[in-house]
Design a protein around this motif. Structure first.
Motif, short mmCIF file in Angstrom:
data_model
loop_
_atom_site.label_atom_id
_atom_site.label_comp_id
_atom_site.label_asym_id
_atom_site.label_seq_id
_atom_site.Cartn_x
_atom_site.Cartn_y
_atom_site.Cartn_z
N SER A 229 3.85 -7.90 10.58
CA SER A 229 2.76 -8.07 11.58
C SER A 229 2.99 -9.35 12.24
O SER A 229 2.44 -9.42 13.33
N ARG A 230 3.74 -10.52 11.71
CA ARG A 230 3.94 -11.44 12.44
C ARG A 230 4.99 -11.21 13.84
O ARG A 230 4.62 -11.88 14.76
N VAL A 231 5.62 -10.31 13.58
CA VAL A 231 6.59 -9.98 14.56
C VAL A 231 5.82 -9.28 15.72
O VAL A 231 6.01 -9.45 17.01
N ILE A 232 4.73 -8.51 15.29
CA ILE A 232 4.06 -7.71 16.12
C ILE A 232 3.08 -8.77 16.99
O ILE A 232 2.90 -8.69 18.27
N THR A 233 2.53 -9.56 16.28
CA THR A 233 1.67 -10.59 17.03
C THR A 233 2.27 -11.67 17.79
O THR A 233 1.72 -11.91 18.84
N VAL A 247 -1.40 -1.28 15.02
CA VAL A 247 -2.09 -1.42 13.83
C VAL A 247 -1.37 -2.43 12.95
O VAL A 247 -0.06 -2.52 12.85
N LEU A 248 -1.75 -3.34 12.34
CA LEU A 248 -1.47 -4.61 11.69
C LEU A 248 -1.85 -3.99 10.13
O LEU A 248 -2.99 -4.11 9.83
N ASP A 249 -1.01 -3.81 9.20
CA ASP A 249 -1.57 -3.36 7.77
C ASP A 249 -1.05 -4.68 6.90
O ASP A 249 0.22 -4.68 6.28
N GLY A 250 -2.07 -5.74 6.62
CA GLY A 250 -1.54 -6.93 6.07
C GLY A 250 -0.88 -7.86 6.95
O GLY A 250 0.05 -7.43 7.73
N ALA A 251 -1.33 -8.98 7.10
CA ALA A 251 -0.71 -9.93 8.08
C ALA A 251 -0.64 -11.56 7.58
O ALA A 251 -1.67 -11.85 6.86
N PRO A 252 0.41 -12.30 7.70
CA PRO A 252 0.34 -13.55 7.17
C PRO A 252 -0.81 -14.66 7.81
O PRO A 252 -1.06 -14.37 8.80
#
Length: 500
Positions: A229-233, A247-252
């Motif tokens: 998700s870090r890559v996507i954000t 969709v982010l399924d769990g994110a740092p």
């Protein structure tokens, strides 16, 4: 598995790069204001990459744990710019891709760097998602740079990797761990040379933009899993007008430094273990009292380690195996059995949980190395050993089983050069992004995922009250909401709660 993954902003030492817009021109994010609609779906260019059937190859990589079904896989390799900080814009790297499904739109999956390679994770996800998603989309999995077959890293010497995994976090003397971390850094610097610092989330986001360009779509539809998700954000910040259905399924957690992130993971690990113990009692598993049984196993291993081929079973490696088992909700019954058998002298179950972390398994490199390198490149936090020692004692008193495990991880990145974070504007406007949190997720704890959602304009947060790493396909409620969003552009209500 992201037990050893560090967290913080994406790094680089090169000049600031503006986000890109149409025709690769810089975008003034101040012009992106107000709510945006869900982007329409568009067809991708199915022949833009040299795809070829690869069912046998995927079967070999899955080993004995292949997903059920008659999915047909195709694989390809995409060339992108390596772009190391010392040589910006130079070099090339090959990125491994897999696609499955018959839909006309592309949906890209990005996984944790220390977890299963993205090509395999995407295939596993495809087998469990509602069938109509695979008739609307073609799911494309990417082994992010430095993982799997995208120049997967195996630079840490086997003996050193074993030392780092085996170290007993309750041991007051940590000099051997400091030395092992230094050896890992030295060997990886020598092995990867000027490429080492090119493996991070910032450049993985650029790989996604390269992939979008190959696919010939105006926007990138994507699922980010855990650290993926870090890559996507990061992609959303760099290319704000390229964001598709996401969709982010769990994110740092974007609000904490590495110390805060690792302590939050220790807290989540304790809560997840308690959920595991309750599940164990409900199922009537063989563990009479899970916490006491694990404590007894650790005491047993302190009197004598169990020799293994790639790593020995020690208190440290046993805890890492247990963390790996807790992360995967489907493996909780096997984890309980593994602990019971280990106490009786049969450690095969715990070794099986450790093997992907430390061994080149089924043509997949050890996950430890990619988790270490990318994690250290994704955080500028470096903590002196004396402070780590104090934190280990403090966290062990607060989080009895796992506190010291996560505190000692702070030593792993110390020998690596700290990166310089890229500067990029906060995202001011975006299409609706669906964010899933899991109540007991030791890899990306729910509070951090919630903080990510708060920073994404127009995001819709769904909280699953379950346990494990990720809610997608495990929670019927969350999976249905994702299906309705991806296919029908129906955005779920922000703050939706899904039962366990």
């Amino acid at each position: 598995m992201s037990v050893l993954t560090a967290c913080s902003a994406g790094p680089s030492t090169r000049p600031v790069i503006a986000v890109k817009g149409e025709g690769d021109q810089p975008v003034d994010q101040s012009t992106l204001a107000g709510p945006q609609p869900v982007p329409p779906l568009s067809e991708y260019k199915a022949d833009s990459l040299p795809w070829s059937p690869c069912n046998e190859q995927m079967k070999d990589r899955f080993g004995a744990d292949a997903p059920q079904g008659d999915q047909k896989y195709e694989c390809a390799r995409m060339t992108t710019v390596l772009d190391p900080p010392g040589r910006p814009g130079r070099g090339t790297i090959g990125i491994a891709l897999t696609r499955v499904g018959t839909g006309k739109s592309a949906l890209v999956v990005v996984n944790d760097p220390g977890g299963e390679p993205g090509t395999l994770k995407a295939a596993r996800l495809a087998a469990a998602l509602p069938k109509e998603i695979l008739s609307t989309f073609t799911i494309i999995g990417m082994d992010r740079r430095g993982t799997g077959r995208s120049d997967g890293m195996a630079c840490v010497p086997q003996a050193t990797r074993a030392q780092l995994v085996e170290y007993d976090p309750a041991e007051p003397e940590q000099s051997t761990l400091v030395v092992a971390a230094g050896e890992a850094s030295q060997e990886c610097v020598l092995d990867l040379e000027g490429r080492l610092t090119a493996f991070d989330s910032w450049r993985a986001a650029a790989d996604l933009e390269r992939l979008r360009d190959y696919l010939g779509t105006d926007r990138l539809n994507a699922i980010g899993l855990g650290e993926g998700s870090r890559v996507i954000t990061t992609y959303a910040q760099r290319y704000p007008n390229r964001i598709g259905r996401t969709v982010l399924d769990g994110a740092p957690d974007p609000t904490l430094d590495q110390v805060g992130v690792l302590e939050s993971r220790a807290v989540a690990a304790e809560a997840t273990f308690d959920a595991f113990a309750r599940d164990c009692k409900t199922r009537g598993c063989a563990l009479a009292n899970p916490r006491e049984d694990v404590t007894a196993l650790l005491a047993q291993l302190r009197t004598g380690r169990v020799r293994g081929e790639y790593v020995d079973l020690t208190p440290g490696s046993a805890l890492n195996a247990i963390l790996a088992g807790l992360t995967d909700r489907a493996r909780w019954p096997a984890l309980a059995d593994a602990v019971v058998k280990a106490r009786a002298g049969d450690s095969t179950g715990l070794f099986a949980l450790l093997e992907p972390l430390v061994n080149d398994l089924d043509e997949n490199p050890p996950r430890f190395d990619a988790g270490l390198i990318i994690g250290c490149n994704d955080t500028a936090t470096r903590i002196p050993p004396d402070r780590v020692k104090a934190l280990a004692a403090d966290w062990q008193s607060k989080h009895a089983m796992f506190g010291a495990v996560f505190a000692r991880m702070l030593l792993h990145c110390n020998p690596f050069p700290p990166p310089k974070a890229e500067k990029v504007d906060a995202l001011k406007s975006a299409p609706p992004i669906v964010v899933l949190s899991t109540a007991n997720d030791l890899s990306t704890p729910a509070p951090g995922t919630e903080h990510t959602a708060q920073r994404l304009p127009g995001s819709s947060l769904i909280g699953w009250q379950g346990s494990g790493h990720g809610a997608l396909t495990l929670s019927g409620c969350a999976t249905t909401a994702v299906r309705d969003y991806l296919i029908d552009a129906k955005v779920p209500s922000n703050g939706t709660v899904c039962p366990p």
